[in-house]
Design a protein around this motif. Structure first.
Motif, PDB file in Angstrom:
ATOM      1  N   GLU A  51     108.535  45.974  30.158  1.00  0.00           N
ATOM      2  CA  GLU A  51     109.344  47.194  30.269  1.00  0.00           C
ATOM      3  C   GLU A  51     108.581  48.397  29.725  1.00  0.00           C
ATOM      4  O   GLU A  51     108.622  49.483  30.309  1.00  0.00           O
ATOM      5  CB  GLU A  51     110.641  47.021  29.487  1.00  0.00           C
ATOM      6  CG  GLU A  51     111.587  46.014  30.079  1.00  0.00           C
ATOM      7  CD  GLU A  51     112.851  45.901  29.256  1.00  0.00           C
ATOM      8  OE1 GLU A  51     113.204  46.883  28.568  1.00  0.00           O
ATOM      9  OE2 GLU A  51     113.473  44.839  29.302  1.00  0.00           O
ATOM     10  N   ALA A  54     105.850  49.388  32.202  1.00  0.00           N
ATOM     11  CA  ALA A  54     106.420  50.051  33.383  1.00  0.00           C
ATOM     12  C   ALA A  54     106.823  51.484  33.040  1.00  0.00           C
ATOM     13  O   ALA A  54     106.614  52.405  33.842  1.00  0.00           O
ATOM     14  CB  ALA A  54     107.622  49.256  33.895  1.00  0.00           C
ATOM     15  N   GLY A  55     107.378  51.670  31.880  1.00  0.00           N
ATOM     16  CA  GLY A  55     107.757  53.032  31.450  1.00  0.00           C
ATOM     17  C   GLY A  55     106.519  53.911  31.287  1.00  0.00           C
ATOM     18  O   GLY A  55     106.556  55.099  31.623  1.00  0.00           O
ATOM     19  N   GLN A  56     105.431  53.362  30.795  1.00  0.00           N
ATOM     20  CA  GLN A  56     104.206  54.140  30.650  1.00  0.00           C
ATOM     21  C   GLN A  56     103.646  54.524  32.011  1.00  0.00           C
ATOM     22  O   GLN A  56     103.146  55.638  32.200  1.00  0.00           O
ATOM     23  CB  GLN A  56     103.158  53.326  29.856  1.00  0.00           C
ATOM     24  CG  GLN A  56     103.533  53.119  28.419  1.00  0.00           C
ATOM     25  CD  GLN A  56     103.574  54.418  27.639  1.00  0.00           C
ATOM     26  OE1 GLN A  56     102.683  55.239  27.755  1.00  0.00           O
ATOM     27  NE2 GLN A  56     104.614  54.601  26.869  1.00  0.00           N
ATOM     28  N   GLU A  57     103.730  53.608  32.965  1.00  0.00           N
ATOM     29  CA  GLU A  57     103.247  53.914  34.315  1.00  0.00           C
ATOM     30  C   GLU A  57     104.089  54.999  34.965  1.00  0.00           C
ATOM     31  O   GLU A  57     103.561  55.904  35.624  1.00  0.00           O
ATOM     32  CB  GLU A  57     103.243  52.653  35.164  1.00  0.00           C
ATOM     33  CG  GLU A  57     102.156  51.665  34.773  1.00  0.00           C
ATOM     34  CD  GLU A  57     102.230  50.380  35.603  1.00  0.00           C
ATOM     35  OE1 GLU A  57     102.993  50.338  36.584  1.00  0.00           O
ATOM     36  OE2 GLU A  57     101.511  49.432  35.253  1.00  0.00           O
ATOM     37  N   ARG A  58     105.403  54.928  34.780  1.00  0.00           N
ATOM     38  CA  ARG A  58     106.282  55.957  35.355  1.00  0.00           C
ATOM     39  C   ARG A  58     106.012  57.311  34.699  1.00  0.00           C
ATOM     40  O   ARG A  58     106.026  58.342  35.370  1.00  0.00           O
ATOM     41  CB  ARG A  58     107.762  55.568  35.154  1.00  0.00           C
ATOM     42  CG  ARG A  58     108.239  54.509  36.110  1.00  0.00           C
ATOM     43  CD  ARG A  58     109.751  54.402  36.078  1.00  0.00           C
ATOM     44  NE  ARG A  58     110.266  54.065  34.749  1.00  0.00           N
ATOM     45  CZ  ARG A  58     110.435  52.829  34.298  1.00  0.00           C
ATOM     46  NH1 ARG A  58     110.108  51.801  35.048  1.00  0.00           N
ATOM     47  NH2 ARG A  58     110.925  52.623  33.094  1.00  0.00           N
ATOM     48  N   ALA A  59     105.754  57.322  33.412  1.00  0.00           N
ATOM     49  CA  ALA A  59     105.509  58.585  32.694  1.00  0.00           C
ATOM     50  C   ALA A  59     104.167  59.193  33.115  1.00  0.00           C
ATOM     51  O   ALA A  59     104.015  60.407  33.113  1.00  0.00           O
ATOM     52  CB  ALA A  59     105.532  58.337  31.198  1.00  0.00           C
ATOM     53  N   LYS A  61     102.891  59.156  36.054  1.00  0.00           N
ATOM     54  CA  LYS A  61     102.937  59.708  37.430  1.00  0.00           C
ATOM     55  C   LYS A  61     103.538  61.075  37.491  1.00  0.00           C
ATOM     56  O   LYS A  61     104.157  61.634  36.758  1.00  0.00           O
ATOM     57  CB  LYS A  61     103.737  58.771  38.327  1.00  0.00           C
ATOM     58  CG  LYS A  61     103.001  57.473  38.574  1.00  0.00           C
ATOM     59  CD  LYS A  61     103.792  56.586  39.476  1.00  0.00           C
ATOM     60  CE  LYS A  61     103.034  55.284  39.683  1.00  0.00           C
ATOM     61  NZ  LYS A  61     103.761  54.357  40.509  1.00  0.00           N
TER      62      LYS A  61
END
Length: 61
Positions: A51, A54-59, A61
């Motif tokens: 989790e 995934a949050g780091q990847e979304r941030a 972008k």
């Protein structure tokens, strides 16, 4: 004659100052150690780390 005291007031003040400084140093080391364990202990491949990753990847972008 003056009476020789075993502990002078100056020694008592130094002792209390040294004890206080020692406590502050121990707390600082504990905080740094805790933060290090929290940072190193995060595994992006486990359930909890997935989790976070995934949050780091979304941030990013």
């Amino acid at each position: 004659m003056d009476k020789i005291r075993a502990t002078h007031e100056l020694h008592q003040r130094r002792l209390s100052r040294n004890v206080g400084l020692g406590i502050v140093l121990v707390l600082f080391i504990g905080i740094v150690y805790g933060l290090t364990i929290a940072k190193v202990g995060t595994d992006p491949n486990d359930e909890l780390g997935a989790e976070w990753a995934a949050g780091q990847e979304r941030a990013a972008k």
